[in-house]
Scaffold this active site. Sequence first.
Site, PDB file in Angstrom:
ATOM      1  N   GLY A  54       0.850  -1.183   0.000  1.00  0.00           N
ATOM      2  CA  GLY A  54       0.000   0.000   0.000  1.00  0.00           C
ATOM      3  C   GLY A  54       0.885   1.231   0.000  1.00  0.00           C
ATOM      4  O   GLY A  54       2.024   1.189   0.461  1.00  0.00           O
ATOM      5  N   THR A  55       0.348   2.315  -0.539  1.00  0.00           N
ATOM      6  CA  THR A  55       1.204   3.495  -0.668  1.00  0.00           C
ATOM      7  C   THR A  55       0.666   4.693   0.103  1.00  0.00           C
ATOM      8  O   THR A  55       0.623   4.644   1.325  1.00  0.00           O
ATOM      9  CB  THR A  55       1.429   3.838  -2.155  1.00  0.00           C
ATOM     10  OG1 THR A  55       0.158   3.819  -2.832  1.00  0.00           O
ATOM     11  CG2 THR A  55       2.318   2.809  -2.816  1.00  0.00           C
ATOM     12  N   THR A  56       0.207   5.728  -0.543  1.00  0.00           N
ATOM     13  CA  THR A  56       0.127   7.039   0.084  1.00  0.00           C
ATOM     14  C   THR A  56      -1.093   7.262   0.979  1.00  0.00           C
ATOM     15  O   THR A  56      -2.232   7.047   0.561  1.00  0.00           O
ATOM     16  CB  THR A  56       0.150   8.130  -1.005  1.00  0.00           C
ATOM     17  OG1 THR A  56       1.256   7.859  -1.876  1.00  0.00           O
ATOM     18  CG2 THR A  56       0.325   9.495  -0.395  1.00  0.00           C
TER      19      THR A  56
END
Length: 282
Positions: A54-56
């Site tokens: 998962g990122t931002t």
Amino acid sequence: MEANSRSTTGRLPAAFLTPGSSSFLDFLGDHSPGLLPGNRPLPPLKGAIELPHGTTIVAATFDGGVILAGDRRATMGNVIAQRDIEKVFPADEFSAVGIAGTAGLAVEMVKLFQLELEHYEKIEGATLSLEGKANRLSTMIRGNLGMALQGLAVVPLFAGYDTERQKGRIFSYDVTGGRSEEWGFASTGSGSVFARGALKKLYRSDLGEQDVITAVIQALYDAADDDSATGGPDLTRRIYPIVTVITEEGFRRLPESDVAEIARSVVDARLERPDGPQAQVL
């Protein structure tokens, strides 16, 4: 617990009836430590392993609460592993967690954190303070340090409404469990530097809830513009960021229709000004 640990009379094992601390993690560590993610043995690794990440995640406070939001993309190396992953979860009635890092471990950590807070409330008959919740999450992240050193890191962003101070607060972490309180806004994940840069120009402490929501979506758009691991609003597939609001009334997730309306207005405005709105000159 194994099924055969129950007595032949069907009663709960003695471990469940023995007084202990109000921490579910302590209970699990004493009686079934292998169930804790950080205690699971891993085989020797050769090179990097490709797992969904998962990122931002971004967060920002306003007078009366805090916004916590995240994009929907999960990546695996240079591949988009999932376009509509859930990255923002309620921790309890007045707090939420946004996850960045190894997706599977992050979701499992959030579920354990939810259970930890619920267990404490049932044992103590009261809820933890927001500061106490932030400290509990710090302990959980520190317990995952061994796996983080092997590339399976989880770095969440924690936000909530402090019922004692009557305001929204944000806490960020590093892989060792180090905790920092952030003022105004914060971000984590691969696109965090771009999202933070956008919020530096757009955020003001006097913004209302709706304006902060718009600023947060602008920041996620900017993160997606420069970071390939961050997904921007996908108008074709109707996939929009998850936006949550936490106030004295508790946690709520903004309806998708409301987020879609703001996201479309942001995209439409970018057709006229691709680099986004300029900061106001004071």
